[in-house]
Design a protein around this motif. Structure first.
Motif, PDB file in Angstrom:
ATOM      1  N   TYR A 265       1.458 -12.142  -4.678  1.00  0.00           N
ATOM      2  CA  TYR A 265       0.361 -12.408  -3.748  1.00  0.00           C
ATOM      3  C   TYR A 265      -0.640 -13.373  -4.358  1.00  0.00           C
ATOM      4  CZ  TYR A 265       2.296  -7.976  -2.149  1.00  0.00           C
ATOM      5  OH  TYR A 265       3.140  -6.986  -1.747  1.00  0.00           O
ATOM      6  N   LYS A 266      -1.237 -14.157  -3.500  1.00  0.00           N
ATOM      7  CA  LYS A 266      -2.283 -15.091  -3.928  1.00  0.00           C
ATOM      8  C   LYS A 266      -3.669 -14.558  -3.582  1.00  0.00           C
ATOM      9  CE  LYS A 266       0.785 -17.974  -5.326  1.00  0.00           C
ATOM     10  NZ  LYS A 266       1.439 -17.347  -6.446  1.00  0.00           N
ATOM     11  N   LYS A 267      -3.765 -13.836  -2.476  1.00  0.00           N
ATOM     12  CA  LYS A 267      -5.067 -13.346  -2.012  1.00  0.00           C
ATOM     13  C   LYS A 267      -5.437 -12.059  -2.718  1.00  0.00           C
ATOM     14  CE  LYS A 267      -4.688 -15.441   2.532  1.00  0.00           C
ATOM     15  NZ  LYS A 267      -4.517 -15.215   3.953  1.00  0.00           N
ATOM     16  N   GLN A 268      -6.709 -11.953  -3.093  1.00  0.00           N
ATOM     17  CA  GLN A 268      -7.206 -10.784  -3.823  1.00  0.00           C
ATOM     18  C   GLN A 268      -6.990  -9.499  -3.028  1.00  0.00           C
ATOM     19  OE1 GLN A 268      -8.278 -11.046  -7.074  1.00  0.00           O
ATOM     20  NE2 GLN A 268      -8.077  -8.825  -6.965  1.00  0.00           N
ATOM     21  N   ARG A 269      -7.190  -9.571  -1.718  1.00  0.00           N
ATOM     22  CA  ARG A 269      -7.018  -8.384  -0.877  1.00  0.00           C
ATOM     23  C   ARG A 269      -5.583  -7.859  -0.968  1.00  0.00           C
ATOM     24  NH1 ARG A 269      -5.643  -7.022   4.397  1.00  0.00           N
ATOM     25  NH2 ARG A 269      -6.842  -5.302   5.242  1.00  0.00           N
ATOM     26  N   GLN A 270      -4.609  -8.758  -0.924  1.00  0.00           N
ATOM     27  CA  GLN A 270      -3.202  -8.364  -1.025  1.00  0.00           C
ATOM     28  C   GLN A 270      -2.899  -7.757  -2.397  1.00  0.00           C
ATOM     29  OE1 GLN A 270      -1.782 -12.340  -0.129  1.00  0.00           O
ATOM     30  NE2 GLN A 270      -0.847 -11.599   1.777  1.00  0.00           N
ATOM     31  N   ILE A 271      -3.479  -8.350  -3.435  1.00  0.00           N
ATOM     32  CA  ILE A 271      -3.309  -7.835  -4.797  1.00  0.00           C
ATOM     33  C   ILE A 271      -3.879  -6.416  -4.888  1.00  0.00           C
ATOM     34  CG2 ILE A 271      -4.060  -8.114  -7.201  1.00  0.00           C
ATOM     35  CD1 ILE A 271      -3.896 -11.208  -6.656  1.00  0.00           C
ATOM     36  N   ASN A 272      -5.047  -6.219  -4.294  1.00  0.00           N
ATOM     37  CA  ASN A 272      -5.688  -4.900  -4.321  1.00  0.00           C
ATOM     38  C   ASN A 272      -4.866  -3.848  -3.581  1.00  0.00           C
ATOM     39  OD1 ASN A 272      -7.799  -5.991  -5.788  1.00  0.00           O
ATOM     40  ND2 ASN A 272      -9.150  -6.194  -4.015  1.00  0.00           N
ATOM     41  N   ILE A 273      -4.333  -4.210  -2.420  1.00  0.00           N
ATOM     42  CA  ILE A 273      -3.526  -3.272  -1.634  1.00  0.00           C
ATOM     43  C   ILE A 273      -2.254  -2.901  -2.396  1.00  0.00           C
ATOM     44  CG2 ILE A 273      -2.097  -3.037   0.458  1.00  0.00           C
ATOM     45  CD1 ILE A 273      -4.313  -4.719   1.901  1.00  0.00           C
ATOM     46  N   ALA A 274      -1.559  -3.898  -2.925  1.00  0.00           N
ATOM     47  CA  ALA A 274      -0.337  -3.632  -3.688  1.00  0.00           C
ATOM     48  C   ALA A 274      -0.633  -2.772  -4.918  1.00  0.00           C
ATOM     49  CB  ALA A 274       0.323  -4.945  -4.109  1.00  0.00           C
ATOM     50  N   THR A 275      -1.726  -3.086  -5.597  1.00  0.00           N
ATOM     51  CA  THR A 275      -2.115  -2.310  -6.778  1.00  0.00           C
ATOM     52  C   THR A 275      -2.338  -0.848  -6.401  1.00  0.00           C
ATOM     53  OG1 THR A 275      -3.132  -4.227  -7.835  1.00  0.00           O
ATOM     54  CG2 THR A 275      -3.877  -2.062  -8.578  1.00  0.00           C
ATOM     55  N   GLY A 276      -3.018  -0.611  -5.297  1.00  0.00           N
ATOM     56  CA  GLY A 276      -3.271   0.754  -4.845  1.00  0.00           C
ATOM     57  C   GLY A 276      -1.987   1.505  -4.554  1.00  0.00           C
ATOM     58  N   GLN A 277      -1.046   0.835  -3.895  1.00  0.00           N
ATOM     59  CA  GLN A 277       0.193   1.506  -3.527  1.00  0.00           C
ATOM     60  C   GLN A 277       1.063   1.802  -4.750  1.00  0.00           C
ATOM     61  OE1 GLN A 277       2.070   0.009   0.006  1.00  0.00           O
ATOM     62  NE2 GLN A 277       0.097  -0.341   0.966  1.00  0.00           N
ATOM     63  N   VAL A 278       1.189   0.835  -5.637  1.00  0.00           N
ATOM     64  CA  VAL A 278       1.985   1.052  -6.845  1.00  0.00           C
ATOM     65  C   VAL A 278       1.347   2.134  -7.710  1.00  0.00           C
ATOM     66  CG1 VAL A 278       2.836   0.008  -8.982  1.00  0.00           C
ATOM     67  CG2 VAL A 278       2.990  -1.267  -6.831  1.00  0.00           C
ATOM     68  N   SER A 279       0.024   2.109  -7.853  1.00  0.00           N
ATOM     69  CA  SER A 279      -0.637   3.096  -8.709  1.00  0.00           C
ATOM     70  C   SER A 279      -0.538   4.507  -8.120  1.00  0.00           C
ATOM     71  CB  SER A 279      -2.087   2.722  -9.002  1.00  0.00           C
ATOM     72  OG  SER A 279      -2.880   2.811  -7.859  1.00  0.00           O
ATOM     73  N   ARG A 280      -0.573   4.634  -6.799  1.00  0.00           N
ATOM     74  CA  ARG A 280      -0.371   5.960  -6.193  1.00  0.00           C
ATOM     75  C   ARG A 280       1.009   6.491  -6.567  1.00  0.00           C
ATOM     76  NH1 ARG A 280      -3.949   4.026  -2.618  1.00  0.00           N
ATOM     77  NH2 ARG A 280      -2.602   2.894  -1.226  1.00  0.00           N
ATOM     78  N   PHE A 281       2.029   5.638  -6.411  1.00  0.00           N
ATOM     79  CA  PHE A 281       3.407   6.039  -6.692  1.00  0.00           C
ATOM     80  C   PHE A 281       3.589   6.401  -8.167  1.00  0.00           C
ATOM     81  CE2 PHE A 281       7.987   5.429  -7.310  1.00  0.00           C
ATOM     82  CZ  PHE A 281       8.498   6.037  -6.179  1.00  0.00           C
TER      83      PHE A 281
END
Length: 173
Positions: free
Chosen positions: A55-71
């Motif tokens: 991802y290039k956009k910070q928002r997308q990076i934040n969402i992906a980070t949240g999902q991976v960290s939950r898992f």
């Protein structure tokens, strides 16, 4: 400690749902992150997501980070996990049996958790409120208590509790 319940989508169009069911696991993408079993902090996951170039956009990076960290971090052995099969309109309901595992052989998605499936719940037997909750588009999210109770009640064969709206309509008759 109360068991949490998590939704894990089975990929775009639920293409992994049969694999999830037959091979007893749930998994997520982001394969380019590599084996993250030694990662213990969300900021490290964020760095890896950023470096992966997904991802290039910070928002997308934040969402992906949240999902991976939950898992990786928030899921616990013994927690419930749910995944949806849109073809048969059922939710698979299981219990997480393993810690995080990086496995390049079992699935197209390498980040996985082993699951013991407890059964299936027909979408149509759930309350409207629960169906709406489960309709969220996120790959991974925590299912809150009311929806969790509804799912477990249906799984255990308890009579479907009518929606409050339905109850109000019946009372007016």
């Amino acid at each position: 400690m109360t068991k949490k319940m998590w939704m894990v989508r089975a990929g775009r169009g639920a293409f992994l749902i049969d694999d999830f069911k037959n091979k007893n696991y749930v998994s997520i993408g982001w394969n380019e992150l590599g084996d993250i079993s030694e990662v213990k902090r969300k900021d490290k996951i964020k760095k890896l997501v950023k470096e992966s170039g997904y991802y290039k956009k910070q928002r997308q990076i934040n969402i992906a980070t949240g999902q991976v960290s939950r898992f990786l971090i928030d899921f616990r052995k013994g927690d419930y996990v749910v995944s949806y099969d849109p073809t048969s309109r059922v939710y698979l309901v299981g219990e997480i049996q393993s810690d995080y595992e990086y496995n390049t052989r079992l699935s197209e998605y390498y980040h996985l958790r082993r699951v013991k499936w407890l059964g299936e719940v027909s979408r149509d037997k759930l309350s409207t409120q629960t169906r709406n909750t489960l309709g969220a588009i996120s790959t991974i999210f925590q299912i809150k208590d009311r929806a969790k109770k509804d799912i477990l009640d249906v799984l255990e064969g308890k009579e479907h509790v009518k929606d409050e709206i339905s109850n109000e309509l019946e009372e007016e008759r």
